[in-house]
Design a protein around this motif. Structure first.
Motif, mmCIF file in Angstrom:
data_model
loop_
_atom_site.group_PDB
_atom_site.id
_atom_site.type_symbol
_atom_site.label_atom_id
_atom_site.label_comp_id
_atom_site.label_asym_id
_atom_site.label_seq_id
_atom_site.Cartn_x
_atom_site.Cartn_y
_atom_site.Cartn_z
ATOM 1 N N ALA A 111 0.822 -1.219 0.000
ATOM 2 C CA ALA A 111 0.000 0.000 0.000
ATOM 3 C C ALA A 111 0.848 1.258 0.000
ATOM 4 C CB ALA A 111 -0.922 -0.008 1.215
ATOM 5 N N LEU A 112 1.994 1.206 0.664
ATOM 6 C CA LEU A 112 2.853 2.391 0.741
ATOM 7 C C LEU A 112 3.547 2.696 -0.583
ATOM 8 C CD1 LEU A 112 4.210 1.882 4.349
ATOM 9 C CD2 LEU A 112 2.748 3.760 3.554
ATOM 10 N N ASN A 113 3.439 1.780 -1.554
ATOM 11 C CA ASN A 113 3.886 2.059 -2.926
ATOM 12 C C ASN A 113 2.854 2.881 -3.690
ATOM 13 O OD1 ASN A 113 6.342 0.826 -2.755
ATOM 14 N ND2 ASN A 113 5.751 -1.046 -3.823
ATOM 15 N N LYS A 114 1.724 3.136 -3.055
ATOM 16 C CA LYS A 114 0.648 3.966 -3.622
ATOM 17 C C LYS A 114 0.048 3.396 -4.922
ATOM 18 C CE LYS A 114 0.868 7.558 -0.745
ATOM 19 N NZ LYS A 114 0.845 7.149 0.610
ATOM 20 N N VAL A 116 -2.956 2.237 -7.378
ATOM 21 C CA VAL A 116 -4.326 2.744 -7.504
ATOM 22 C C VAL A 116 -5.312 1.625 -7.187
ATOM 23 C CG1 VAL A 116 -3.703 4.504 -9.194
ATOM 24 C CG2 VAL A 116 -4.420 2.224 -9.983
ATOM 25 N N GLN A 224 5.378 5.602 8.495
ATOM 26 C CA GLN A 224 4.631 5.815 7.252
ATOM 27 C C GLN A 224 3.131 5.529 7.395
ATOM 28 O OE1 GLN A 224 7.714 3.703 6.860
ATOM 29 N NE2 GLN A 224 8.618 5.736 6.797
ATOM 30 N N ASP A 227 0.490 7.795 6.148
ATOM 31 C CA ASP A 227 0.291 7.951 4.704
ATOM 32 C C ASP A 227 -0.728 6.963 4.145
ATOM 33 O OD1 ASP A 227 2.275 9.934 4.680
ATOM 34 O OD2 ASP A 227 3.863 8.437 4.480
ATOM 35 N N ILE A 228 -1.213 6.036 4.966
ATOM 36 C CA ILE A 228 -2.265 5.104 4.529
ATOM 37 C C ILE A 228 -3.605 5.771 4.847
ATOM 38 C CG2 ILE A 228 -3.311 2.831 4.861
ATOM 39 C CD1 ILE A 228 -0.554 1.740 5.506
ATOM 40 N N THR A 229 -4.241 6.297 3.824
ATOM 41 C CA THR A 229 -5.418 7.140 4.041
ATOM 42 C C THR A 229 -6.733 6.457 3.662
ATOM 43 O OG1 THR A 229 -5.053 8.135 1.865
ATOM 44 C CG2 THR A 229 -4.127 9.288 3.781
ATOM 45 N N CYS A 230 -6.676 5.276 3.053
ATOM 46 C CA CYS A 230 -7.922 4.565 2.747
ATOM 47 C C CYS A 230 -8.525 4.037 4.060
ATOM 48 C CB CYS A 230 -7.667 3.416 1.777
ATOM 49 S SG CYS A 230 -6.613 2.104 2.445
#
Length: 291
Positions: A111-114, A116, A224, A227-230
């Motif tokens: 997930a931290l690789n962003k 989609v 980090q 940075d996980i916003t979902c």
């Protein structure tokens, strides 16, 4: 319609199962624990397929997947790449991800690789910091009989973690912090021993739960987690290796997260409290899909 097959990933082919009863929710990809275990014990999660497709797969080197001999494959970055390859092969444009134990390490790194299309993440009994995990297990050990503590300590110091006395001590630890059921389900007892790949566990983690010596030794994504916003759900058992204190700490670091404790469970709530586990997971996922 259910299906199974193999997907080509870096280093070989992985075996997967897809359970699909034509539910309208976004697919759920399940990442099993280990490293070096399989999705066998998680097959009860197919109950979630009433509402959405559920995909379970054995990571490379595990379970029914290929067993390549190249030890350079056993590193976090390649397993992250594998998740992306499974998604691409199954055309999973939008997904929920459920990781359990080491599977949460993998879910977080992915997930931290962003990428989609991640609608939510479930961190089930999370290991998001190897140093914190090690610290928690040393604290858990202190709750066991003194002779068990001494056996584990001695075997680690002497390099005899492959001995019968170490196995017996680990059995006591497991009954406290892994699976507290007096009688385990018959189907779980029939799990083929070859589904576990101890070599991967040794390379990535080490010879035991209590001292991390493998290539995950420095893993710690707590800085980090902001940075996980979902939408994110953290769960653990009241008596879990993944302690409630640390799991709640991870949840507090994650902006859009919820936290749930399975009060009668240790590390395997999906087996110890299966109905409650499916209910909690299903409710969380449905709120996101159908709100």
């Amino acid at each position: 319609m259910d299906q199974e097959g193999f997907i080509q990933v870096t280093g070989g082919k992985v075996w997967y199962q897809k359970f699909d009863k034509n539910g309208k929710g976004a697919p759920l990809v399940v990442l099993h624990g280990g490293p070096g275990s399989s999705c066998f014990s998680l097959k009860g999660l197919k109950e979630l397929s009433n509402d959405r497709p559920v995909i379970l797969y054995d990571q490379l080197g595990c379970g029914r997947s290929d067993r390549p001999k190249d030890n350079s494959l056993w590193r976090l970055e390649r397993f992250v790449e594998e998740v992306a390859q499974v998604r691409a092969a199954l055309n999973l444009n939008e997904v929920h991800i459920l990781g359990h134990s080491w599977g949460t390490t993998l879910a977080a790194a992915y997930a931290l690789n962003k990428p989609v299309g991640i609608k939510s993440i479930i961190f089930s009994s999370p290991c998001l910091s190897a140093p914190l995990w090690e610290q928690d297990q040393k604290r858990n050990l202190k709750e066991l009989p003194f002779e068990v503590q001494e056996t584990i300590k001695r075997c680690e110091e002497n390099g005899t973690t492959d001995s019968e006395e170490f196995d017996a001590a680990i059995e006591v630890f497991s009954k406290h912090f892994v699976n507290r059921m007096e009688t385990k389900p018959e189907w779980l007892e029939k799990k083929p021993p070859e589904y576990r790949n101890s070599e991967i566990y040794h390379i990535m983690w080490g010879p035991s739960e209590f001292t991390v010596l493998g290539n995950l030794k420095e893993f710690d994504c707590t800085p980090q987690l902001k940075d996980i916003t979902c939408p994110t759900l953290y769960t653990c058992g009241r008596f879990d290796e993944a302690t409630p204190e640390t799991t709640e700490y991870f949840s507090r670091l994650t902006p859009n997260s919820k936290f749930h404790i399975f009060e009668k469970s240790a590390h395997m709530a999906y087996i110890e409290e299966p109905e409650e586990y499916i209910h909690v997971m299903g409710a969380f996922l449905s709120i996101i899909d159908y709100k």
